[in-house]
Scaffold this motif. Structure first.
Motif, PDB file in Angstrom:
ATOM      1  N   MET A   1      21.788  32.855  64.319  1.00 54.35           N
ATOM      2  CA  MET A   1      22.103  31.560  64.883  1.00 54.35           C
ATOM      3  C   MET A   1      23.581  31.529  65.273  1.00 54.35           C
ATOM      4  N   LYS A   2      23.874  30.976  66.433  1.00 55.14           N
ATOM      5  CA  LYS A   2      25.247  30.921  66.939  1.00 55.14           C
ATOM      6  C   LYS A   2      26.101  29.972  66.115  1.00 55.14           C
ATOM      7  N   LYS A   3      27.368  30.309  66.021  1.00 57.10           N
ATOM      8  CA  LYS A   3      28.307  29.534  65.220  1.00 57.10           C
ATOM      9  C   LYS A   3      29.352  28.866  66.112  1.00 57.10           C
ATOM     10  N   ILE A   4      29.909  27.772  65.602  1.00 57.00           N
ATOM     11  CA  ILE A   4      31.035  27.114  66.248  1.00 57.00           C
ATOM     12  C   ILE A   4      32.286  27.518  65.485  1.00 57.00           C
ATOM     13  N   LEU A   5      33.281  27.984  66.218  1.00 61.85           N
ATOM     14  CA  LEU A   5      34.523  28.463  65.629  1.00 61.85           C
ATOM     15  C   LEU A   5      35.608  27.414  65.828  1.00 61.85           C
ATOM     16  N   ILE A   6      36.256  27.015  64.727  1.00 65.87           N
ATOM     17  CA  ILE A   6      37.380  26.082  64.769  1.00 65.87           C
ATOM     18  C   ILE A   6      38.628  26.857  64.372  1.00 65.87           C
ATOM     19  N   ILE A   7      39.665  26.785  65.211  1.00 67.24           N
ATOM     20  CA  ILE A   7      40.906  27.511  64.937  1.00 67.24           C
ATOM     21  C   ILE A   7      42.060  26.515  64.965  1.00 67.24           C
ATOM     22  N   ASP A   8      42.790  26.443  63.867  1.00 73.38           N
ATOM     23  CA  ASP A   8      43.972  25.584  63.802  1.00 73.38           C
ATOM     24  C   ASP A   8      44.837  26.055  62.644  1.00 73.38           C
ATOM     25  N   ASP A   9      46.143  25.948  62.809  1.00 73.77           N
ATOM     26  CA  ASP A   9      47.031  26.357  61.724  1.00 73.77           C
ATOM     27  C   ASP A   9      47.270  25.224  60.723  1.00 73.77           C
ATOM     28  N   ASP A  10      46.686  24.071  60.976  1.00 72.64           N
ATOM     29  CA  ASP A  10      46.799  22.918  60.071  1.00 72.64           C
ATOM     30  C   ASP A  10      45.467  22.730  59.336  1.00 72.64           C
ATOM     31  N   VAL A  11      45.479  22.942  58.026  1.00 68.83           N
ATOM     32  CA  VAL A  11      44.252  22.878  57.237  1.00 68.83           C
ATOM     33  C   VAL A  11      43.625  21.477  57.287  1.00 68.83           C
ATOM     34  N   GLN A  12      44.438  20.429  57.413  1.00 66.99           N
ATOM     35  CA  GLN A  12      43.891  19.072  57.490  1.00 66.99           C
ATOM     36  C   GLN A  12      43.083  18.868  58.765  1.00 66.99           C
ATOM     37  N   VAL A  13      43.557  19.405  59.856  1.00 71.56           N
ATOM     38  CA  VAL A  13      42.819  19.305  61.120  1.00 71.56           C
ATOM     39  C   VAL A  13      41.499  20.064  61.008  1.00 71.56           C
ATOM     40  N   LEU A  14      41.545  21.261  60.429  1.00 72.71           N
ATOM     41  CA  LEU A  14      40.313  22.035  60.229  1.00 72.71           C
ATOM     42  C   LEU A  14      39.289  21.240  59.433  1.00 72.71           C
ATOM     43  N   THR A  15      39.745  20.589  58.382  1.00 70.33           N
ATOM     44  CA  THR A  15      38.856  19.820  57.511  1.00 70.33           C
ATOM     45  C   THR A  15      38.266  18.616  58.243  1.00 70.33           C
ATOM     46  N   ILE A  16      39.085  17.917  59.008  1.00 70.83           N
ATOM     47  CA  ILE A  16      38.605  16.743  59.752  1.00 70.83           C
ATOM     48  C   ILE A  16      37.587  17.135  60.809  1.00 70.83           C
ATOM     49  N   VAL A  17      37.879  18.174  61.573  1.00 71.66           N
ATOM     50  CA  VAL A  17      36.946  18.609  62.620  1.00 71.66           C
ATOM     51  C   VAL A  17      35.637  19.091  61.999  1.00 71.66           C
ATOM     52  N   GLU A  18      35.726  19.835  60.894  1.00 71.86           N
ATOM     53  CA  GLU A  18      34.516  20.282  60.210  1.00 71.86           C
ATOM     54  C   GLU A  18      33.697  19.073  59.738  1.00 71.86           C
ATOM     55  N   TYR A  19      34.352  18.078  59.177  1.00 75.56           N
ATOM     56  CA  TYR A  19      33.683  16.863  58.701  1.00 75.56           C
ATOM     57  C   TYR A  19      32.936  16.164  59.850  1.00 75.56           C
ATOM     58  N   ILE A  20      33.591  16.054  60.990  1.00 74.47           N
ATOM     59  CA  ILE A  20      32.959  15.415  62.165  1.00 74.47           C
ATOM     60  C   ILE A  20      31.725  16.196  62.602  1.00 74.47           C
ATOM     61  N   LEU A  21      31.856  17.513  62.703  1.00 74.32           N
ATOM     62  CA  LEU A  21      30.728  18.340  63.132  1.00 74.32           C
ATOM     63  C   LEU A  21      29.567  18.259  62.133  1.00 74.32           C
ATOM     64  N   LEU A  22      29.878  18.295  60.852  1.00 80.38           N
ATOM     65  CA  LEU A  22      28.833  18.197  59.835  1.00 80.38           C
ATOM     66  C   LEU A  22      28.100  16.861  59.928  1.00 80.38           C
ATOM     67  N   ASN A  23      28.832  15.789  60.199  1.00 82.07           N
ATOM     68  CA  ASN A  23      28.204  14.475  60.357  1.00 82.07           C
ATOM     69  C   ASN A  23      27.357  14.379  61.616  1.00 82.07           C
ATOM     70  N   LEU A  24      27.609  15.251  62.577  1.00 85.77           N
ATOM     71  CA  LEU A  24      26.777  15.330  63.781  1.00 85.77           C
ATOM     72  C   LEU A  24      25.576  16.245  63.580  1.00 85.77           C
ATOM     73  N   GLY A  25      25.459  16.827  62.390  1.00 86.01           N
ATOM     74  CA  GLY A  25      24.340  17.700  62.079  1.00 86.01           C
ATOM     75  C   GLY A  25      24.577  19.161  62.404  1.00 86.01           C
ATOM     76  N   ILE A  26      25.799  19.503  62.753  1.00 87.80           N
ATOM     77  CA  ILE A  26      26.150  20.893  63.072  1.00 87.80           C
ATOM     78  C   ILE A  26      26.628  21.563  61.790  1.00 87.80           C
TER      79      ILE A  26
END
Length: 67
Positions: A1-26
């Motif tokens: 299954m294909k993955k979505i890659l998030i790249i950022d040097d700020d761990v808070q941004v990584l966490t927020i974007v991951e949270y949004i995607l997870l809430n969208l069912g990704i």
């Protein structure tokens, strides 16, 4: 299954974007904080989508998107 890659040097941004995607069912999400290793990761895993910060210190997001 294909993955979505998030790249950022700020761990808070990584966490927020991951949270949004997870809430969208990704759930197939990979987070990278070290932009230097991203080129090898892209070659190996061929992600479906890349979400990246454009202004990182080691490798810019623009360099990643051009790759």
């Amino acid at each position: 299954m294909k993955k979505i890659l998030i790249i950022d040097d700020d761990v808070q941004v990584l966490t927020i974007v991951e949270y949004i995607l997870l809430n969208l069912g990704i759930t197939n999400i990979i987070k990278l904080q070290n932009s230097v290793s991203v080129f090898e990761f892209i070659k190996t895993h061929n992600p479906l989508m890349i979400l990246t910060d454009l202004s990182m210190t080691e490798v810019s997001g623009e360099d990643i998107l051009v790759f």
